[in-house]
Design a protein around this motif. Structure first.
Motif, mmCIF file in Angstrom:
data_model
loop_
_atom_site.group_PDB
_atom_site.id
_atom_site.type_symbol
_atom_site.label_atom_id
_atom_site.label_comp_id
_atom_site.label_asym_id
_atom_site.label_seq_id
_atom_site.Cartn_x
_atom_site.Cartn_y
_atom_site.Cartn_z
ATOM 1 N N VAL A 108 0.818 -0.791 0.121
ATOM 2 C CA VAL A 108 0.022 -0.027 0.053
ATOM 3 C C VAL A 108 0.754 1.019 0.047
ATOM 4 C CG1 VAL A 108 -1.799 -0.967 1.205
ATOM 5 C CG2 VAL A 108 -0.197 0.517 2.664
ATOM 6 N N THR A 109 0.674 2.235 -0.630
ATOM 7 C CA THR A 109 1.618 3.971 -0.544
ATOM 8 C C THR A 109 0.039 4.901 0.873
ATOM 9 O OG1 THR A 109 2.142 3.089 -2.429
ATOM 10 C CG2 THR A 109 2.190 5.986 -2.095
ATOM 11 N N VAL A 110 1.116 5.237 1.290
ATOM 12 C CA VAL A 110 0.514 5.911 2.253
ATOM 13 C C VAL A 110 1.009 7.588 2.072
ATOM 14 C CG1 VAL A 110 -0.199 4.005 4.369
ATOM 15 C CG2 VAL A 110 2.347 5.518 4.129
ATOM 16 N N PRO A 111 -0.007 8.372 1.798
ATOM 17 C CA PRO A 111 0.058 9.619 1.160
ATOM 18 C C PRO A 111 1.098 10.605 2.872
ATOM 19 C CG PRO A 111 -1.717 9.760 2.862
ATOM 20 C CD PRO A 111 -1.465 8.155 2.406
ATOM 21 N N GLU A 112 1.693 11.186 2.672
ATOM 22 C CA GLU A 112 2.530 12.400 3.789
ATOM 23 C C GLU A 112 1.294 12.348 4.784
ATOM 24 O OE1 GLU A 112 4.775 16.011 4.409
ATOM 25 O OE2 GLU A 112 4.201 15.662 2.357
ATOM 26 N N GLY A 113 1.036 12.301 6.245
ATOM 27 C CA GLY A 113 0.172 12.675 7.799
ATOM 28 C C GLY A 113 -0.301 11.602 7.621
ATOM 29 N N GLU A 114 -1.140 11.367 8.478
ATOM 30 C CA GLU A 114 -1.789 10.990 8.786
ATOM 31 C C GLU A 114 -3.245 10.701 8.117
ATOM 32 O OE1 GLU A 114 -4.748 10.631 13.117
ATOM 33 O OE2 GLU A 114 -3.364 10.433 13.632
ATOM 34 N N SER A 115 -3.231 8.509 8.278
ATOM 35 C CA SER A 115 -4.362 7.978 7.210
ATOM 36 C C SER A 115 -4.278 7.087 7.383
ATOM 37 C CB SER A 115 -3.315 8.370 5.753
ATOM 38 O OG SER A 115 -2.565 8.290 5.534
ATOM 39 N N GLU A 116 -5.184 6.785 7.423
ATOM 40 C CA GLU A 116 -6.371 4.935 7.919
ATOM 41 C C GLU A 116 -6.354 4.385 6.493
ATOM 42 O OE1 GLU A 116 -9.875 4.619 10.777
ATOM 43 O OE2 GLU A 116 -9.948 4.252 9.458
ATOM 44 N N PHE A 117 -5.775 3.305 7.083
ATOM 45 C CA PHE A 117 -6.114 2.054 5.460
ATOM 46 C C PHE A 117 -6.397 0.817 6.398
ATOM 47 C CE2 PHE A 117 -1.598 2.150 6.664
ATOM 48 C CZ PHE A 117 -1.529 0.423 6.243
ATOM 49 N N SER A 118 -6.758 -0.321 5.536
ATOM 50 C CA SER A 118 -7.569 -1.981 6.301
ATOM 51 C C SER A 118 -7.133 -3.082 5.431
ATOM 52 C CB SER A 118 -9.328 -1.650 6.698
ATOM 53 O OG SER A 118 -10.063 -0.147 6.922
ATOM 54 N N LEU A 119 -7.261 -4.071 5.700
ATOM 55 C CA LEU A 119 -7.018 -5.184 5.017
ATOM 56 C C LEU A 119 -7.624 -5.658 5.242
ATOM 57 C CD1 LEU A 119 -3.221 -5.820 6.130
ATOM 58 C CD2 LEU A 119 -3.337 -4.937 4.169
ATOM 59 N N ASP A 120 -8.310 -6.771 4.141
ATOM 60 C CA ASP A 120 -9.700 -7.661 4.148
ATOM 61 C C ASP A 120 -9.102 -8.828 5.165
ATOM 62 O OD1 ASP A 120 -11.956 -9.613 4.003
ATOM 63 O OD2 ASP A 120 -11.953 -8.907 1.440
ATOM 64 N N MET A 121 -9.548 -9.636 6.177
ATOM 65 C CA MET A 121 -9.254 -10.456 7.098
ATOM 66 C C MET A 121 -10.570 -11.327 6.299
ATOM 67 S SD MET A 121 -6.457 -9.518 7.925
ATOM 68 C CE MET A 121 -6.033 -10.889 8.578
ATOM 69 N N THR A 122 -11.369 -12.117 5.504
ATOM 70 C CA THR A 122 -12.490 -12.482 4.857
ATOM 71 C C THR A 122 -11.878 -13.300 4.534
ATOM 72 O OG1 THR A 122 -13.566 -10.755 4.069
ATOM 73 C CG2 THR A 122 -13.889 -13.347 3.831
ATOM 74 N N GLY A 123 -11.815 -14.735 5.494
ATOM 75 C CA GLY A 123 -11.240 -16.573 4.892
ATOM 76 C C GLY A 123 -9.981 -16.811 5.806
ATOM 77 N N PHE A 124 -9.711 -15.639 7.144
ATOM 78 C CA PHE A 124 -8.309 -16.184 7.938
ATOM 79 C C PHE A 124 -9.950 -16.939 9.685
ATOM 80 C CE2 PHE A 124 -6.005 -13.408 5.791
ATOM 81 C CZ PHE A 124 -5.021 -13.371 6.199
ATOM 82 N N SER A 125 -8.582 -17.692 9.426
ATOM 83 C CA SER A 125 -9.468 -19.014 10.875
ATOM 84 C C SER A 125 -8.952 -18.299 12.306
ATOM 85 C CB SER A 125 -8.927 -20.269 10.298
ATOM 86 O OG SER A 125 -9.528 -21.079 9.381
ATOM 87 N N ASN A 126 -9.748 -19.034 13.138
ATOM 88 C CA ASN A 126 -9.445 -18.440 14.821
ATOM 89 C C ASN A 126 -7.865 -18.172 14.666
ATOM 90 O OD1 ASN A 126 -11.777 -17.674 14.378
ATOM 91 N ND2 ASN A 126 -12.349 -18.912 16.380
ATOM 92 N N GLY A 127 -7.171 -17.853 15.159
ATOM 93 C CA GLY A 127 -6.100 -17.917 15.664
ATOM 94 C C GLY A 127 -5.284 -16.542 15.930
ATOM 95 N N LEU A 128 -4.199 -16.829 16.027
ATOM 96 C CA LEU A 128 -2.345 -15.870 15.857
ATOM 97 C C LEU A 128 -1.887 -15.738 14.770
ATOM 98 C CD1 LEU A 128 -1.610 -14.512 17.905
ATOM 99 C CD2 LEU A 128 0.015 -16.260 19.226
ATOM 100 N N TYR A 129 -1.853 -14.706 15.200
ATOM 101 C CA TYR A 129 -1.529 -14.420 13.785
ATOM 102 C C TYR A 129 -0.042 -13.622 13.573
ATOM 103 C CZ TYR A 129 -5.243 -16.486 11.013
ATOM 104 O OH TYR A 129 -5.860 -17.766 10.591
ATOM 105 N N PHE A 130 0.299 -12.656 12.980
ATOM 106 C CA PHE A 130 1.536 -11.976 12.785
ATOM 107 C C PHE A 130 1.767 -11.059 11.481
ATOM 108 C CE2 PHE A 130 3.226 -15.327 15.500
ATOM 109 C CZ PHE A 130 3.618 -15.189 16.647
ATOM 110 N N ILE A 131 2.021 -9.629 12.473
ATOM 111 C CA ILE A 131 1.786 -8.760 10.826
ATOM 112 C C ILE A 131 2.988 -8.613 11.164
ATOM 113 C CG2 ILE A 131 0.596 -7.231 12.050
ATOM 114 C CD1 ILE A 131 -0.505 -6.004 9.996
ATOM 115 N N LYS A 132 3.807 -8.131 10.022
ATOM 116 C CA LYS A 132 5.285 -7.031 9.807
ATOM 117 C C LYS A 132 5.207 -6.397 8.417
ATOM 118 C CE LYS A 132 9.993 -7.878 9.434
ATOM 119 N NZ LYS A 132 11.163 -8.838 8.463
#
Length: 75
Positions: free
Chosen positions: A34-58
């Motif tokens: 994703v490309t985020v603009p200068e300053g504060e911005s909000e973005f989302s990732l669609d997690m549909t299809g993910f099973s219950n559990g612990l995940y790591f994000i980098k």
């Protein structure tokens, strides 16, 4: 949307981010850019299809700075 993972980024300049989500075994379930603009911005990732559990994000910026975290899906 209740199946989205939402972030707020505060960038000093327009920045390209690489996002990788893996499970506790190290299997990558999602990679996105994703490309985020200068300053504060909000973005989302669609997690549909993910099973219950612990995940790591980098998140790696175009400047090679990185941030790592974890989150739980429990629907």
């Amino acid at each position: 949307h209740d199946k989205d993972l939402t972030f707020i980024a505060n960038a000093g300049a327009e920045t390209r981010l690489e996002i990788h989500i893996s499970d506790i075994l190290g299997n990558i379930h999602k990679s996105d850019k994703v490309t985020v603009p200068e300053g504060e911005s909000e973005f989302s990732l669609d997690m549909t299809g993910f099973s219950n559990g612990l995940y790591f994000i980098k998140i790696v910026s175009g400047y090679k700075d990185s941030w790592t975290g974890k989150f739980m899906i429990n629907r």
